[in-house]
Each structure stands twice: as structure tokens, then as C-alpha cells.
Design an enzyme around this catalytic site. Structure first.
Site, PDB file in Angstrom:
ATOM      1  CB  SER A  25      42.166  65.600 -26.424  1.00  0.00           C
ATOM      2  OG  SER A  25      42.816  66.895 -26.040  1.00  0.00           O
ATOM      3  CE  LYS A  26      42.794  59.577 -21.853  1.00  0.00           C
ATOM      4  NZ  LYS A  26      42.513  58.303 -21.696  1.00  0.00           N
ATOM      5  NE  ARG A  27      48.234  63.931 -23.446  1.00  0.00           N
ATOM      6  CZ  ARG A  27      49.471  63.800 -22.836  1.00  0.00           C
ATOM      7  NH1 ARG A  27      49.665  64.873 -22.264  1.00  0.00           N
ATOM      8  NH2 ARG A  27      49.795  62.619 -22.604  1.00  0.00           N
TER       9      ARG A  27
END
Ligand code: GLU
Length: 509
Positions: A258-260
Site C-alpha cells: 500500500s502506498k501508505r
């Protein structure tokens, strides 16, 4: 009814243009392309933009550009055409309408006039009874006369597929063997929405058939949708392609990539100066190894040694550290002085970057030798910043962190990347937090340029783009101690207030 035909192998990547070009898309494209090539077949690209509210032309362009940069080109697609076009679903509405009629004529799809309120109530009741949520079949009981009356009254409706209520769907997955899913768990999927546009499931199956796709190689998140797809093939009387659900990429902590937690946009890796051949090689190591165990291999080598049955299902970890190691190896071993110089200049000058940077620095330098100290951050990745760089007379570290967190969320929500929008976001943020704009910009200066004073930080963000700006702001938040899950919840709530505040401010402007 799995694919036993001898028709030429055709595979596809079918991205939805709803965001940044994702490394997961490149990974699936790579495996599809290798499989097709190795069987002397074709790999094609289709744009799945049935979600008209989320799809954008910019995202489509970025995805095509990113895949081309990686060398994962396609034989047929929206840009280069082909015998099965158009290759963009928004241009195929007539085809879907004809096909929905076929299903209606066969009695395998039905009109559903249920209101959103009714569907919500049914859902709430199912949830309360701990049942699988799904359509309850209400409109299946309508008589011909009921339907005719509703149509005459122009009642809005969707078309759903009929799904058996008993037994199970049994299908074969190339990597996972037999998969069984109870029909009870499968919703009577909407195939066509009230605006006559198809849903993903319907368009996907119709297109895979018409585009003669023989092998559907895609992410494992689609396994639970496969019964719907198989049923559609059967309803139409079409040959079912072979399914192969690839393991999802994971963060080093094994959660879904995830880009988090990790940069996931291919543009980020391009902007950071990775070599496309190293990134493709790295993606080739996701769940797959060369028969001789070698870690460094070219796309051509992967294609000729490829064997999809050797894909391992343990979640492959996309680890930026490992990618850095491999990229370094490529730089050391594959580039001589001349090719390094050439590749580096191309990267540094990409997108005519200097033309954007020079107007910002020209009035501030006395000699060319002043350029790098002033503007070197434009050609850097993450910057060497520390918590004390955020010391400020009026702002606490906490406030700096909140400004950074809100601002990165604002940037992520921008539908178009414009200087105006970037500036306006900062102004709205300052007004919302009741902090002067100069002070609001302070932590951004440090995060983005590495210094408290530099060229305009708004211009810098505009030129650097979302990927690098996001990575630097994230890094700054970490340097300031990071945001705990609990804190994030509170900030998310305040962010919603900020969004409402910004929307109201914009309406006044
Ligand atoms: N449009 C879908 C996606 O973006 C394609 C899924 C599939 O390959 O069937 O993931």
C-alpha cells in the site's frame, strides 16, 4: 469447461485508469507478457474505464507511459489499435448493450427496480442477522405485466444476473488447483447500471471473450469474483479461459502493498532514477525465480526461461531495499562511463525540467556554481533532514507534523496537478489551522527543499510532482516521530473538517 483449445495464446492487462500507475499493474503485465511470448502468443492492453466517476484520461496516459518505460509493450491497445478494438471500454457501450439483450432473451438476466433505500434496508437486515449481504431476489418475482407497467412509467432500473442459490461453483485455477465457492455467497451482480453502462464484471467477460483471451492471469483479489465470470461465460455458451490468480505483492510486514507504507507508483521509481530494466527484473522476482536461481536477469531471459507453474504462492514482498541493491548492481555492471552519462543526463533533464527550474533560480544566482547548492534538491531523492530542522519560534513540532500530514492528504486528493491548486491547498490549510501562511509553509520548506529558506516551495512541489513530494513529506513526518494509528484517526476526522472548510472557502472565492 476450461481452456483446452489449441487457439493461439492471448493474454491481457486490463488496468482501470483511476490513479497512479501501480507497480502491481506492471507486475501482472510482466507475467502476462512472459506467458504469451513464451507460447508464441500475443499480449494486449485494454483500458477498463467503466467507473466513469473515478477514471481519468491522465491516469490512462500515465499507465501507458509507465508500462512503455518498463519495456512492457503490447501488441494491441487503445493507442496502437488492433483487430478487436476499441480497446477502451467507454467506447464499447453498443457491444455491451447487444450482449445484455442476448442474456435477457435467454432469461439469464433480469430487470431490478429496487430503490437504493430498499437495498440498504435489506442489507442492514442481513447484517443484523449475520447473513451474507446480497440482493434478495425481490424483482425475480415480478410478472410480465408488472415489468411492462414499470417500464411504461419509466422507472429507473438496473439489470442483474441470475445466480443459482444452491450448490457450489467449482473451477480450476492454474496455480491453485480446484477452487470451490458456494453459490450462496455470490451476489446477483448488477451487469448494467441504470445509465445503461456496464459494470466491471460484465464488460470484463464480454471483452475477454471478444478479444479472444485464452488465459486470464490477474491478481488474487479477483478469485471471489471468478464464479460470476464463469457463470456469464456459461450463460453465453462461451469457452471459459484458463484462470491463473497471482499472489498479491506485500509490504515487508506482509500486509498488502500500500502506498501508505511503500511508494507504489511506477512514476515514483522513474522520478527517483531507477533503471527500468532493474525494476522489471525485480518484479520478475516476485513469486518467481529463474530455474538456475540467478537474481539478475533481463526481460528477454525471463521470457525464454519462463514457466508460470513455478510461481510460488507465498506472498511476494516488494522490498525497496532489495530493489536498491539490484538497481545498484545494474548501474555498476551494465553502465560504463558513457552509458551512465547518457542515462543520467536523460533522467536529470527529463520532461524539460531545467526549463521549469531556471526561472526560479536565475535571479538568485551570481555564478553557475551557485545552482547546485540552491536547486540540487530538484535532482535528489530523500533529503538528509533532522528533527531539529523543524525548530521554529511559533510552531511546535506537533503543529509541523500536523501541517505536513494534512497537506500531503490534500495533495493526494487533487484531481489535477496545478500550481494554483497546490497554492490554494496551502492557503486553505493555513486558514483552517489559523496559522499564518508563511508559518504554514515553513515545515513544507524543510521537508521539500531541505532548508527553511529556498526557492518558492509551491513551485518546487509543482515541479517535483506528487510522488517525490509525498515521499519527502512522509519522511519528514517520520523524522518528527511519525503518526500513531490513534493519532491518525483523530487527524483523519479533522481532515474531513478541513475538506468541508476548503469546499466552503472555494465556493466563496
Ligand atoms: N480492471 C481490473 C483491474 O484493474 C482488471 C481485473 C482483471 O484482470 O480481470 O484490476
Amino acid at each position: 469447461m476450461s481452456n483446452t483449445s489449441t487457439s493461439p495464446v492471448r493474454t491481457r492487462i486490463a488496468p482501470s485508469p483511476t490513479g497512479d500507475p501501480h507497480v502491481g499493474t506492471a507486475y501482472i503485465a510482466l507475467f502476462n507478457r512472459c506467458f504469451a511470448r513464451q507460447h508464441g502468443g500475443e499480449f494486449i492492453l485494454r483500458i477498463e474505464d467503466t467507473d466513469q466517476t473515478r477514471s481519468t484520461a491522465r491516469s490512462e496516459q500515465d499507465i501507458l507511459q509507465a508500462l512503455r518505460w518498463l519495456g512492457l509493450d503490447w501488441a494491441e491497445g487503445p493507442d496502437n489499435g488492433g483487430p478487436h478494438g476499441p480497446y477502451r471500454q467507454s467506447q464499447r457501450s453498443d457491444i455491451y448493450r447487444q450482449h445484455i439483450e442476448l442474456l435477457m432473451d435467454k432469461g439469464q438476466a433480469f430487470r431490478c427496480f429496487c430503490s437504493a433505500e430498499r437495498l440498504d434496508a435489506v442489507r442492514a437486515e442481513q447484517m443484523a442477522n449475520k447473513q451474507t449481504a446480497g440482493y434478495d431476489g425481490h424483482c425475480l418475482t415480478l410478472t410480465e405485466a408488472d415489468i411492462a407497467a414499470k417500464l411504461a412509467a419509466r422507472e429507473s432500473h438496473v439489470i442483474r444476473m441470475k445466480v443459482p442459490r444452491d450448490g457450489e461453483c467449482v473451477f480450476h485455477d492454474r496455480l491453485r488447483g480446484e477452487i470451490r465457492i458456494n453459490w450462496q455467497q455470490i451476489d446477483m451482480q448488477v451487469l448494467m447500471k441504470s445509465d445503461h453502462l456496464p459494470t466491471y464484471h460484465f464488460a470484463n467477460v464480454v471483452d475477454d471473450h471478444l478479444m479472444e483471451i485464452t488465459h486470464v492471469i490477474r491478481g488474487e483479489e479477483w478469485i471471489n469474483s471468478t464464479p460470476k465470470h464463469i457463470l456469464l461465460y456459461q450463460h453465453f455458451g462461451w469457452q471459459v479461459p484458463e484462470f491463473c490468480h497471482m499472489p498479491l505483492l506485500r509490504n515487508p510486514d506482509k500486509s498488502k502493498l500500500s502506498k501508505r507504507k511503500n511508494p507504489t507508483s511506477i512514476s515514483y521509481y522513474q522520478d527517483m532514477g531507477y533503471l527500468p530494466e532493474a525494476l522489471v527484473n525485480y518484479l520478475g522476482m516476485m513469486g518467481w525465480t529463474m530455474p538456475d536461481g540467478r537474481e539478475k536477469f533481463s526481460l528477454a531471459e525471463m521470457e525464454s526461461a519462463f514457466d508460470i507453474d513455478r510461481v510460488s504462492l507465498g506472498g511476494p514482498v516488494f522490498d525497496v531495499e532489495k530493489l536498491n541493491w539490484l538497481n545498484g548492481k545494474y548501474i555498476r555492471e551494465n553502465l560504463d562511463t558513457e552509458t551512465f552519462t547518457e542515462a543520467y543526463s536523460q533522467w536529470a533533464l527529463a520532461n524539460n525540467k531545467m526549463a521549469d527550474i531556471v526561472p526560479l533560480i536565475k535571479d538568485r544566482v551570481e555564478r553557475f556554481s551557485d545552482v547546485v547548492p540552491l536547486a540540487g534538491f530538484f535532482l535528489s531523492g530523500l533529503l538528509p533532514i533532522q528533527a531539529q530542522d523543524f525548530n521554529h519560534k511559533q510552531l511546535s513540532e506537533e503543529q509541523c507534523k500536523h501541517i505536513l500530514q494534512f497537506y500531503v492528504w490534500q495533495l493526494e486528493q487533487m484531481s489535477e496537478w496545478t500550481r494554483e491548486g497546490i497554492e490554494q491547498s496551502a492557503q486553505h490549510l493555513a486558514a483552517f489551522m489559523e496559522i499564518k501562511i508563511r508559518e504554514t509553509l515553513f515545515p513544507l520548506f524543510v521537508a521539500i527543499t531541505g532548508r527553511a529558506v529556498s526557492v518558492s516551495v509551491i513551485d518546487a512541489i509543482t515541479i517535483l510532482g506528487l510522488d517525490i513530494s509525498r515521499a519527502r513529506i512522509r519522511q519528514a513526518i517520520e523524522v518528527l516521530g511519525g503518526v500513531s494509528k490513534k493519532e491518525a484517526k483523530v487527524l483523519e476526522k479533522r481532515f474531513r473538517d478541513l475538506q468541508a472548510f476548503a469546499a466552503a472557502a472555494q465556493a466563496d472565492e
